[in-house]
Design a protein around this motif. Structure first.
Motif, PDB file in Angstrom:
ATOM      1  N   ASP A   1      23.079 156.261 -18.943  1.00 27.74           N
ATOM      2  CA  ASP A   1      23.578 157.105 -17.858  1.00 27.74           C
ATOM      3  C   ASP A   1      24.991 157.632 -18.131  1.00 27.74           C
ATOM      4  N   GLY A   2      25.209 158.053 -19.377  1.00 27.80           N
ATOM      5  CA  GLY A   2      26.495 158.654 -19.733  1.00 27.80           C
ATOM      6  C   GLY A   2      27.629 157.671 -19.944  1.00 27.80           C
ATOM      7  N   LYS A   3      27.324 156.371 -19.995  1.00 27.27           N
ATOM      8  CA  LYS A   3      28.375 155.366 -20.173  1.00 27.27           C
ATOM      9  C   LYS A   3      28.000 154.407 -21.298  1.00 27.27           C
ATOM     10  N   ALA A   4      29.014 154.019 -22.085  1.00 23.68           N
ATOM     11  CA  ALA A   4      28.799 153.001 -23.108  1.00 23.68           C
ATOM     12  C   ALA A   4      28.553 151.667 -22.410  1.00 23.68           C
ATOM     13  N   ILE A   5      27.572 150.920 -22.879  1.00 26.16           N
ATOM     14  CA  ILE A   5      27.236 149.669 -22.193  1.00 26.16           C
ATOM     15  C   ILE A   5      27.572 148.410 -22.997  1.00 26.16           C
ATOM     16  N   ASN A   6      27.926 148.561 -24.274  1.00 23.13           N
ATOM     17  CA  ASN A   6      28.219 147.355 -25.036  1.00 23.13           C
ATOM     18  C   ASN A   6      29.506 147.460 -25.865  1.00 23.13           C
ATOM     19  N   TYR A   7      30.347 148.474 -25.560  1.00 20.78           N
ATOM     20  CA  TYR A   7      31.629 148.588 -26.249  1.00 20.78           C
ATOM     21  C   TYR A   7      32.519 149.553 -25.472  1.00 20.78           C
ATOM     22  N   ASN A   8      33.783 149.511 -25.803  1.00 20.18           N
ATOM     23  CA  ASN A   8      34.767 150.391 -25.182  1.00 20.18           C
ATOM     24  C   ASN A   8      35.034 151.569 -26.116  1.00 20.18           C
ATOM     25  N   PRO A   9      34.625 152.791 -25.752  1.00 21.69           N
ATOM     26  CA  PRO A   9      34.823 153.942 -26.640  1.00 21.69           C
ATOM     27  C   PRO A   9      36.290 154.195 -26.983  1.00 21.69           C
ATOM     28  N   LEU A  10      37.217 153.741 -26.135  1.00 24.97           N
ATOM     29  CA  LEU A  10      38.646 153.929 -26.408  1.00 24.97           C
ATOM     30  C   LEU A  10      39.198 152.888 -27.369  1.00 24.97           C
ATOM     31  N   ASN A  11      38.392 151.871 -27.635  1.00 19.09           N
ATOM     32  CA  ASN A  11      38.802 150.824 -28.581  1.00 19.09           C
ATOM     33  C   ASN A  11      37.554 150.369 -29.335  1.00 19.09           C
ATOM     34  N   ALA A  12      36.932 151.326 -30.026  1.00 18.17           N
ATOM     35  CA  ALA A  12      35.637 151.073 -30.653  1.00 18.17           C
ATOM     36  C   ALA A  12      35.746 150.069 -31.795  1.00 18.17           C
ATOM     37  N   PRO A  13      34.892 149.053 -31.803  1.00 20.61           N
ATOM     38  CA  PRO A  13      34.888 148.074 -32.895  1.00 20.61           C
ATOM     39  C   PRO A  13      34.092 148.587 -34.083  1.00 20.61           C
ATOM     40  N   ASN A  14      34.182 147.882 -35.209  1.00 22.79           N
ATOM     41  CA  ASN A  14      33.253 148.116 -36.304  1.00 22.79           C
ATOM     42  C   ASN A  14      31.868 147.649 -35.838  1.00 22.79           C
ATOM     43  N   SER A  15      30.831 148.260 -36.384  1.00 22.61           N
ATOM     44  CA  SER A  15      29.481 147.957 -35.892  1.00 22.61           C
ATOM     45  C   SER A  15      29.130 146.473 -36.010  1.00 22.61           C
ATOM     46  N   GLN A  16      29.643 145.814 -37.076  1.00 21.15           N
ATOM     47  CA  GLN A  16      29.307 144.405 -37.245  1.00 21.15           C
ATOM     48  C   GLN A  16      29.944 143.522 -36.181  1.00 21.15           C
ATOM     49  N   ASN A  17      30.940 144.063 -35.474  1.00 18.81           N
ATOM     50  CA  ASN A  17      31.616 143.290 -34.435  1.00 18.81           C
ATOM     51  C   ASN A  17      31.095 143.585 -33.029  1.00 18.81           C
ATOM     52  N   LEU A  18      30.085 144.406 -32.931  1.00 16.70           N
ATOM     53  CA  LEU A  18      29.444 144.623 -31.643  1.00 16.70           C
ATOM     54  C   LEU A  18      28.780 143.332 -31.168  1.00 16.70           C
ATOM     55  N   PRO A  19      28.615 143.147 -29.878  1.00 14.74           N
ATOM     56  CA  PRO A  19      27.951 141.926 -29.401  1.00 14.74           C
ATOM     57  C   PRO A  19      26.498 141.871 -29.865  1.00 14.74           C
ATOM     58  N   ASP A  20      26.008 140.658 -30.047  1.00 17.97           N
ATOM     59  CA  ASP A  20      24.612 140.464 -30.444  1.00 17.97           C
ATOM     60  C   ASP A  20      23.716 140.615 -29.217  1.00 17.97           C
ATOM     61  N   ILE A  21      23.111 141.775 -29.073  1.00 20.31           N
ATOM     62  CA  ILE A  21      22.169 141.998 -27.987  1.00 20.31           C
ATOM     63  C   ILE A  21      20.775 141.637 -28.488  1.00 20.31           C
ATOM     64  N   GLU A  22      20.111 140.739 -27.772  1.00 23.88           N
ATOM     65  CA  GLU A  22      18.790 140.282 -28.187  1.00 23.88           C
ATOM     66  C   GLU A  22      17.722 141.077 -27.438  1.00 23.88           C
ATOM     67  N   ALA A  23      16.831 141.683 -28.202  1.00 27.13           N
ATOM     68  CA  ALA A  23      15.750 142.489 -27.627  1.00 27.13           C
ATOM     69  C   ALA A  23      14.410 141.806 -27.888  1.00 27.13           C
ATOM     70  N   LEU A  24      13.627 141.668 -26.865  1.00 28.74           N
ATOM     71  CA  LEU A  24      12.290 141.086 -27.031  1.00 28.74           C
ATOM     72  C   LEU A  24      11.469 141.961 -27.972  1.00 28.74           C
ATOM     73  N   ASN A  25      10.864 141.333 -28.974  1.00 27.74           N
ATOM     74  CA  ASN A  25       9.966 142.108 -29.843  1.00 27.74           C
ATOM     75  C   ASN A  25       8.501 141.705 -29.659  1.00 27.74           C
ATOM     76  N   PHE A  26       8.259 140.679 -28.837  1.00 25.71           N
ATOM     77  CA  PHE A  26       6.914 140.258 -28.438  1.00 25.71           C
ATOM     78  C   PHE A  26       6.027 139.873 -29.614  1.00 25.71           C
ATOM     79  N   GLY A  27       6.634 139.482 -30.728  1.00 26.60           N
ATOM     80  CA  GLY A  27       5.829 139.042 -31.856  1.00 26.60           C
ATOM     81  C   GLY A  27       5.040 137.789 -31.541  1.00 26.60           C
ATOM     82  N   PHE A  28       5.684 136.840 -30.828  1.00 26.23           N
ATOM     83  CA  PHE A  28       5.027 135.576 -30.465  1.00 26.23           C
ATOM     84  C   PHE A  28       5.751 135.012 -29.260  1.00 26.23           C
TER      85      PHE A  28
END
Length: 225
Positions: free
Chosen positions: A141-168
């Protein structure tokens, strides 16, 4: 001893990829591959193909596993996800329910066996499911949800968001019916590799997964003789 039943849901009419569950895939099909893998998993007491497809039922019978002929409503787009999960619980005679969609052909035998052991031994969580870790710059909805665009981190320092992949996924039957979902109130997650996490949902997914399967699974089997 609690009974663990692996349920393989198959719907006859897939919308994004026509007949993806049963069409040819790397010399076989996704349903046969899933059944073959589940039969090798220690701890699974029964495998049930839940389907409205006569072809899927034929495959289940040929491979020596059970089937449940799904009523038309629960195979239709009118059926909500919650209704479907509750229905799966109500029609499956088991103590522990394992949700095993065919669209995740790369989930390893050892991953499933580790999940079963963990679920049996622990009582602090009410379900266990495989997840993928996402490290992406995400917006909603037009807003960053896992980082601050005014203080953007390197991608490896983004929080670990866990997404269900439903494998098992494992959940007690009683909780599946109570929550009307395969994810409970106190879930435990197992992180998978990128390959294991592949979920076939689009024509591109199907094509890529088949190429990877041929390279990583079939060629490996050929090398072993």
């Amino acid at each position: 001893m609690k009974k663990i039943t692996a349920v393989v849901p198959i719907r006859k009419g897939s919308q994004r990829v026509v007949d993806k569950n049963l069409r040819p895939f790397a010399g076989s099909n996704l349903l046969a591959i899933k059944i073959e893998n589940l039969k090798r998993v220690r701890g699974i007491d029964e495998i049930i193909v839940n389907t409205d497809s006569e072809h899927a039922i034929e495959i289940a019978q040929e491979m020596g596993v059970s089937f449940h002929r799904r009523e038309d409503y629960y195979a239709s787009s009118k059926c909500t996800g919650s209704e479907f999960f509750e229905h799966l619980g109500l029609v499956t005679d088991t103590d522990i329910f394992a949700y095993c969609p065919v669209t995740s052909p790369f989930i390893k035998i050892e991953t499933m066996e580790a999940a079963i052991s963990m679920f049996k031994e622990e009582n602090e969580f009410d379900c266990l499911s495989t997840v993928s870790v996402i490290k992406e710059f995400m917006w909603l909805d037009g807003k960053a949800i896992n980082y601050n665009p005014l203080n953007a981190p390197n991608s490896q320092n983004l929080p670990d968001i866990e997404a269900l992949n439903f494998g098992f996924t494992l959940i007690n039957k009683s909780d599946l019916i109570r929550y009307r979902n395969i994810i409970g109130k106190t879930p435990q997650f197992i992180r998978t590799t990128d390959i294991e996490a592949i979920d076939i949902d689009t024509p591109l997914d199907f094509f890529v997964a088949e190429q990877i399967y041929i390279k990583t699974i079939i060629e490996a089997k050929n090398l072993l003789g």
